[in-house]
Scaffold this active site. Structure first.
Site, short mmCIF file in Angstrom:
data_model
loop_
_atom_site.label_atom_id
_atom_site.label_comp_id
_atom_site.label_asym_id
_atom_site.label_seq_id
_atom_site.Cartn_x
_atom_site.Cartn_y
_atom_site.Cartn_z
N HIS A 148 -1.68 -0.10 -9.62
CA HIS A 148 -2.24 -1.00 -8.59
C HIS A 148 -2.92 -2.20 -9.25
O HIS A 148 -4.15 -2.36 -9.18
CB HIS A 148 -3.22 -0.25 -7.67
CG HIS A 148 -3.46 -1.02 -6.40
ND1 HIS A 148 -3.78 -0.43 -5.20
CD2 HIS A 148 -3.43 -2.36 -6.13
CE1 HIS A 148 -3.94 -1.35 -4.26
NE2 HIS A 148 -3.74 -2.54 -4.81
N ARG A 191 0.87 -1.18 0.00
CA ARG A 191 0.00 0.00 0.00
C ARG A 191 0.90 1.23 0.00
O ARG A 191 1.94 1.23 0.68
CB ARG A 191 -0.89 0.03 1.25
CG ARG A 191 -2.01 -0.99 1.27
CD ARG A 191 -3.07 -0.75 0.19
NE ARG A 191 -4.15 -1.73 0.22
CZ ARG A 191 -4.21 -2.84 -0.51
NH1 ARG A 191 -3.23 -3.14 -1.36
NH2 ARG A 191 -5.24 -3.65 -0.41
N GLU A 220 -4.61 7.12 -4.99
CA GLU A 220 -4.85 6.37 -6.24
C GLU A 220 -6.20 6.74 -6.82
O GLU A 220 -7.16 6.87 -6.04
CB GLU A 220 -4.78 4.87 -5.96
CG GLU A 220 -3.40 4.44 -5.50
CD GLU A 220 -3.31 2.96 -5.11
OE1 GLU A 220 -4.31 2.24 -5.28
OE2 GLU A 220 -2.25 2.54 -4.65
C1 DGY Z 1 -5.31 -6.66 -2.65
O1 DGY Z 1 -5.99 -7.65 -2.93
O2 DGY Z 1 -5.29 -6.15 -1.54
C2 DGY Z 1 -4.48 -6.09 -3.73
O3 DGY Z 1 -3.91 -4.88 -3.39
C3 DGY Z 1 -5.30 -5.94 -4.98
O4 DGY Z 1 -4.44 -5.83 -6.08
#
Ligand code: DGY
Length: 323
Positions: A285, A237, A266
């Site tokens: 992402h 993240r 984002e």
């Molecule tokens: C998640 O599943 O948390 C991922 O970041 C999605 O790509």
């Protein structure tokens, strides 16, 4: 009477059909995220929500008096206010396991792409700059036999370590809130304190879930501990890193390059400095986004949703943070 659910993103047809066998569905069909006020209206009489990144906070829960479960189509669930959900007896679920290998593949792609300057080279060929004998300015850094430091040794961390150790002969160390003796044994990886890992690694891969403890875990001081030749990868993240400190470290040559799938905000702002930096590989992402894996995540999210609404314990009820 079937329970009611709201689905705020597009799902594969068979997944929707499965939910429809058990629930009455309402859904958002737009390409952008659903406007928050409209979501509140939709939740006024809804028992279950299937989402991915939508913030599940006290304000939303207040507007959803009949909600019993929020099923997120993601492994991360930092968008859940778990305390507020628990206080209202609302279950939260996620989709672990099915995406481990897919996200790990992309971590390797970011390492290889940033180290071997794949995006820059692609532009160089396509814009007609490739002339005979002009070579050295686009040389990269070796991935094989290099030192990899993984921050956050959960299931995805192990999948990255496996690829690095056995595919690329890398020396792998990891930092985690608890030691993983089994992973050490099975994968030949070494536990390291964070500072030691940062100082020794050629590649640092951030995989820790976002929590109060990992918020801005890596900042100016940490980048200064890293080697000037090192490459920083973030596929967790954006908020695990002080993004301004990362921009400055890359501009100043404190570290060599970065490969990023995630950002503080984002989608990334169109005037963000990263977008002008040749030594930053930027992805949108997309760690878990292969067709197969997204289908598997959608089905798992649907199963979690349905089981919570039909009196069973959902298979992926979130409680402890472990990605
Ligand atoms: C998640 O599943 O948390 C991922 O970041 C999605 O790509």
């Amino acid at each position: 009477m079937k329970p009611t659910v709201f689905i705020d993103r597009k799902l594969p047809r068979e997944v929707e059909d499965y939910i429809a066998e058990h629930c009455i569905i309402d859904k958002w069909e737009g390409n952008e995220s659903i406007p928050r006020q409209l979501l509140f209206e939709k939740l006024a009489n809804t028992n279950g929500l299937l989402t991915a990144g939508t913030a599940i906070d006290a304000e939303l829960l207040e507007r959803a008096p009949h909600l019993k479960v929020v099923s997120s189509m993601s492994v991360g669930y930092n968008h859940f206010d778990l305390a507020a959900m628990k206080a209202k007896g609302i279950m939260g679920t996620n989709t672990p396991h099915v995406l481990n290998d897919t996200v790990a593949d992309l971590a390797l792609a970011l390492m290889l792409g940033a180290a071997r300057r794949v995006a820059e080279l692609d532009r160089y060929v396509k814009d007609g700059s490739w002339k005979k004998g002009d070579g050295t300015k686009l040389f990269g850094i070796d991935v094989h036999h290099a030192k990899l430091g993984i921050i956050g040794m959960g299931r995805i961390g192990e999948a990255v370590a496996r690829r690095a150790r056995f595919g690329f002969d890398m020396e792998v160390s990891y930092y985690n809130r608890s030691r993983k003796p089994e992973a050490e044994e099975k994968l030949g990886v070494r536990y390291s304190e964070l500072n030691e890992l940062l100082a020794a690694s050629d590649f640092v891969v951030m995989l820790a879930p976002l929590t109060a403890e990992t918020n801005k875990l890596i900042g100016k001081k940490e980048f200064e501990m890293m080697k000037p030749s090192s490459i920083f990868i973030n596929i967790s993240r954006g908020q695990t890193v002080d993004e301004q400190a990362l921009v400055e470290a890359l501009q100043a040559g404190t570290i060599a390059a970065a490969g990023l799938d995630v950002y503080e905000k984002e989608p990334i702002e169109t005037n963000h400095p990263f977008l002008q930096m040749a030594n930053v590989l930027t992805l949108p992402h997309i760690g878990s986004a292969t067709t197969q894996t997204r289908n598997d995540m959608a089905m798992l999210a649907a199963q979690n949703l349905v089981s919570a609404l039909t009196g069973q314990t959902p298979p992926n009820l979130v409680d402890e943070l472990s990605v």
